[in-house]
Design an enzyme around this catalytic site. Sequence first.
Site, PDB file in Angstrom:
ATOM      1  N   ASP A  84     140.375 -30.481  33.622  1.00 36.09           N
ATOM      2  CA  ASP A  84     140.269 -30.067  32.221  1.00 36.09           C
ATOM      3  C   ASP A  84     139.505 -28.759  32.047  1.00 36.09           C
ATOM      4  OD1 ASP A  84     137.896 -31.260  33.028  1.00 36.09           O
ATOM      5  OD2 ASP A  84     138.094 -32.973  31.697  1.00 36.09           O
ATOM      6  N   HIS A 127     136.063 -42.069  28.368  1.00 33.32           N
ATOM      7  CA  HIS A 127     137.108 -41.072  28.670  1.00 33.32           C
ATOM      8  C   HIS A 127     137.162 -40.766  30.164  1.00 33.32           C
ATOM      9  CE1 HIS A 127     134.224 -37.405  27.832  1.00 33.32           C
ATOM     10  NE2 HIS A 127     134.246 -37.664  29.109  1.00 33.32           N
TER      11      HIS A 127
HETATM   12  C1  F6R Z   1     134.970 -33.203  33.176  1.00 35.67           C
HETATM   13  C2  F6R Z   1     135.501 -34.547  32.987  1.00 35.67           C
HETATM   14  C3  F6R Z   1     134.735 -35.554  32.198  1.00 35.67           C
HETATM   15  C4  F6R Z   1     133.370 -35.855  32.821  1.00 35.67           C
HETATM   16  C5  F6R Z   1     132.633 -36.916  32.018  1.00 35.67           C
HETATM   17  C6  F6R Z   1     131.259 -37.217  32.592  1.00 35.67           C
HETATM   18  O1  F6R Z   1     135.811 -32.457  34.026  1.00 35.67           O
HETATM   19  O2  F6R Z   1     136.563 -34.833  33.470  1.00 35.67           O
HETATM   20  O3  F6R Z   1     135.500 -36.732  32.103  1.00 35.67           O
HETATM   21  O4  F6R Z   1     133.578 -36.315  34.132  1.00 35.67           O
HETATM   22  O5  F6R Z   1     132.488 -36.458  30.704  1.00 35.67           O
HETATM   23  O6  F6R Z   1     130.454 -36.095  32.463  1.00 35.67           O
HETATM   24  P1  F6R Z   1     128.962 -36.088  33.050  1.00 35.67           P
HETATM   25  O7  F6R Z   1     129.095 -36.238  34.512  1.00 35.67           O
HETATM   26  O8  F6R Z   1     128.390 -34.739  32.665  1.00 35.67           O
HETATM   27  O9  F6R Z   1     128.260 -37.258  32.417  1.00 35.67           O
END
Ligand code: F6R
Length: 240
Positions: free
Chosen positions: A67, A137
Site C-alpha cells: 500500500d 485491517h
Molecule cells: C502498512 C500496512 C498496515 C500496517 C498496520 C500495522 O503497509 O499494510 O496494514 O501493517 O497498520 O501498522 P503498525 O505496525 O505501525 O502498527
Amino acid sequence: MIKIRIFDNTKEAGIYAASLAEQVILRNTSTVLGLATGSTSIPFYDALVRFCNEGLNCNGVTTFNLDEYVGLPSNHPQSYRHFMDVHLFSKVKISDMNIYFPDGTAADLKAECNRYDNVLKDYELDFQLLGIGTNGHIGFNEPSHLLLSNTHVVSLSKDTIQSNARFFQSELDVPRQAITMGVQAILQAKQIVLMAFGYDKAKVVAQAVQGQIRTDLPATMLQLHRDVTFVLDAKSSSEL
Ligand code: F6R
C-alpha cells in the site's frame, strides 16, 4: 489452522519472521516477496538486512508493497516508499527494477490500481508479510460490509488515521486515502506471515485467529489460507 509463534521480544520475533523469508529466498532462484510497512515490520527488515550482510543473496528478489498513501510522493518522509528505502532498499542489493509500489501521486488513481494489478498478475507472491491494524485491517483493507479483491483506492478509517497520526505532525496531516492491494492478491500468496506486537493488538489478534470470518474484521479472512503464521509477543498474544 493459523500457526502461532510467541516471542520474548520484538527483535527475536523479527529474526524468526525474516528467517521464514530467508527459507523462501533460498528455495527459489527468483523469489517474489509481498511487503508491509509500519512499526511492527521494522524488526523483520532489521533481521533481513543482517542476513544479507551475513551472506544471503537477494539479487533474485522481486518485491511488491501492499500500500501507499494517496498524495505523498515517494520521497516524502512519511510515504511508505520512503519507509522501505530507509529500512530495506537502501541497505540490500535488490534491483530498483524489481521493486513494485503503487504510486499514490498518480493523476488517475483508478488507472494506477489497474496498472498495479496488471503487473501483479504476472507474478506469484511466494511470501506475504503483513501487519494488522487495531481495527483488523490488513494492507489498507479497512473493515467494511464488503471487501474488494483487487487493488483499489480506500478511504482510511478514523481508527487508522488516529493510529497513524503518531508519524505525522498532527492528525490533520494524515492522508485520508491510500491505494491498497486487495484481499485476493494477499490470499493468493503461497505463505503469509503476520506480525503483531503490544497489548493494543491483543484483542484483534484473538479475533483474527479465533473469531468468525467477517468483512468488518478483514484479518479473519486469513483463516481461509493454508499457510499463515502469526508472529507475536507475549502482549499481543495475551488474549488468545
Ligand atoms: C502498512 C500496512 C498496515 C500496517 C498496520 C500495522 O503497509 O499494510 O496494514 O501493517 O497498520 O501498522 P503498525 O505496525 O505501525 O502498527
